[in-house]
Design a protein around this motif. Structure first.
Motif, short mmCIF file in Angstrom:
data_model
loop_
_atom_site.label_atom_id
_atom_site.label_comp_id
_atom_site.label_asym_id
_atom_site.label_seq_id
_atom_site.Cartn_x
_atom_site.Cartn_y
_atom_site.Cartn_z
N ASP A 1 -5.26 5.12 13.84
CA ASP A 1 -4.28 6.02 12.92
C ASP A 1 -3.80 4.95 12.41
OD1 ASP A 1 -5.25 8.25 14.89
OD2 ASP A 1 -3.52 7.44 16.45
N PHE A 2 -3.50 3.55 12.45
CA PHE A 2 -2.88 3.36 11.23
C PHE A 2 -3.71 2.52 9.93
CE2 PHE A 2 -1.71 -1.30 9.33
CZ PHE A 2 0.24 -1.19 9.37
N LEU A 3 -4.56 2.93 9.91
CA LEU A 3 -5.81 2.24 9.35
C LEU A 3 -5.92 3.14 8.42
CD1 LEU A 3 -8.62 -0.38 10.91
CD2 LEU A 3 -5.93 -0.61 9.50
N PHE A 4 -5.99 4.73 9.20
CA PHE A 4 -6.37 5.89 8.50
C PHE A 4 -5.83 6.47 7.64
CE2 PHE A 4 -9.82 6.87 12.29
CZ PHE A 4 -11.35 6.12 11.45
N ALA A 5 -4.36 6.31 7.98
CA ALA A 5 -3.26 6.75 7.25
C ALA A 5 -3.11 5.94 5.38
CB ALA A 5 -1.36 6.15 8.60
N ILE A 6 -3.53 4.86 6.05
CA ILE A 6 -3.27 3.74 4.11
C ILE A 6 -4.10 4.50 3.24
CG2 ILE A 6 -3.57 1.95 3.36
CD1 ILE A 6 -2.65 0.78 6.13
N PHE B 1 0.43 -1.40 -0.26
CA PHE B 1 -0.07 0.21 0.01
C PHE B 1 0.87 1.24 -0.14
CE2 PHE B 1 0.50 -1.77 4.19
CZ PHE B 1 1.11 0.02 4.90
N LYS B 2 0.44 2.17 -0.43
CA LYS B 2 1.18 4.24 -0.08
C LYS B 2 0.05 4.21 1.12
CE LYS B 2 2.82 3.93 -4.53
NZ LYS B 2 3.66 4.46 -5.85
N LEU B 3 0.42 5.65 1.92
CA LEU B 3 0.36 6.58 2.67
C LEU B 3 -0.50 7.29 1.92
CD1 LEU B 3 2.66 6.35 4.85
CD2 LEU B 3 0.95 4.83 4.85
N ASN B 4 -2.17 7.98 2.51
CA ASN B 4 -2.58 9.20 2.05
C ASN B 4 -1.44 10.52 2.28
OD1 ASN B 4 -5.28 8.22 2.11
ND2 ASN B 4 -5.33 7.98 3.71
N GLU B 5 -2.15 11.28 1.24
CA GLU B 5 -1.11 12.84 1.49
C GLU B 5 -0.80 13.28 2.93
OE1 GLU B 5 0.98 14.38 -1.03
OE2 GLU B 5 0.75 12.65 -2.47
N GLY B 6 0.25 14.01 2.52
CA GLY B 6 0.49 14.27 4.42
C GLY B 6 1.22 13.19 5.93
N VAL B 7 0.56 12.12 5.48
CA VAL B 7 1.02 11.12 5.91
C VAL B 7 2.64 10.98 5.66
CG1 VAL B 7 0.65 9.22 7.05
CG2 VAL B 7 -1.14 9.64 6.14
N ALA C 1 2.10 2.23 13.40
CA ALA C 1 2.42 1.03 13.79
C ALA C 1 3.06 -0.52 13.90
CB ALA C 1 2.85 0.22 12.09
N LYS C 2 3.66 0.94 14.86
CA LYS C 2 4.27 -0.04 16.58
C LYS C 2 2.97 0.36 18.42
CE LYS C 2 8.81 1.41 15.66
NZ LYS C 2 10.05 2.00 16.53
N ARG C 3 2.63 1.17 17.97
CA ARG C 3 1.30 1.38 18.39
C ARG C 3 0.07 -0.07 18.36
NH1 ARG C 3 1.07 7.14 17.75
NH2 ARG C 3 -0.02 7.03 15.96
#
Length: 101
Positions: free
Chosen positions: A79-84, A11-17, A26-28
């Motif tokens: 937080d992890f999922l919303f960043a993707i 996957f890639k991250l959303n803009e701004g992450v 990911a660690k959390r």
């Protein structure tokens, strides 16, 4: 006897992450992953083109599928999922055939 399963997610991250914020998220979420039935190991890597690759080794396919079905139900994973970036996600489950350590 069932074989271990490798879950591979790209996957890639959303803009701004930022990379740093995503790694922290990911660690959390790691304690949640580790607590899942059948969990064996997790690796998260990043490629220069911005693609992230997550490999999780599970004891069996049932464990892998159960975790995939539950991940979004845990508020601590938000937080992890919303960043993707959702449209870029590709998930596969494969049976492990060869291991060389």
């Amino acid at each position: 006897m069932s074989k271990n399963v490798i879950e591979t997610v790209t996957f890639k991250l959303n803009e701004g992450v930022s990379r740093e914020d995503f790694v922290a998220a990911a660690k959390r979420m790691s304690p949640w992953v580790v607590a899942r039935r059948g969990f064996m190991s997790r690796r998260l890597s990043w490629a220069e083109d911005g693609t992230w690759i997550e490999h999780i080794q599970w004891k069996d396919m049932d464990s892998a599928r159960a975790a995939a079905a539950e991940i979004s139900k845990e508020p601590g994973n938000a937080d992890f999922l919303f960043a993707i970036n959702g449209p870029t996600v590709q998930l596969t489950h494969s049976e492990l055939e060869v291991v060389i350590d």
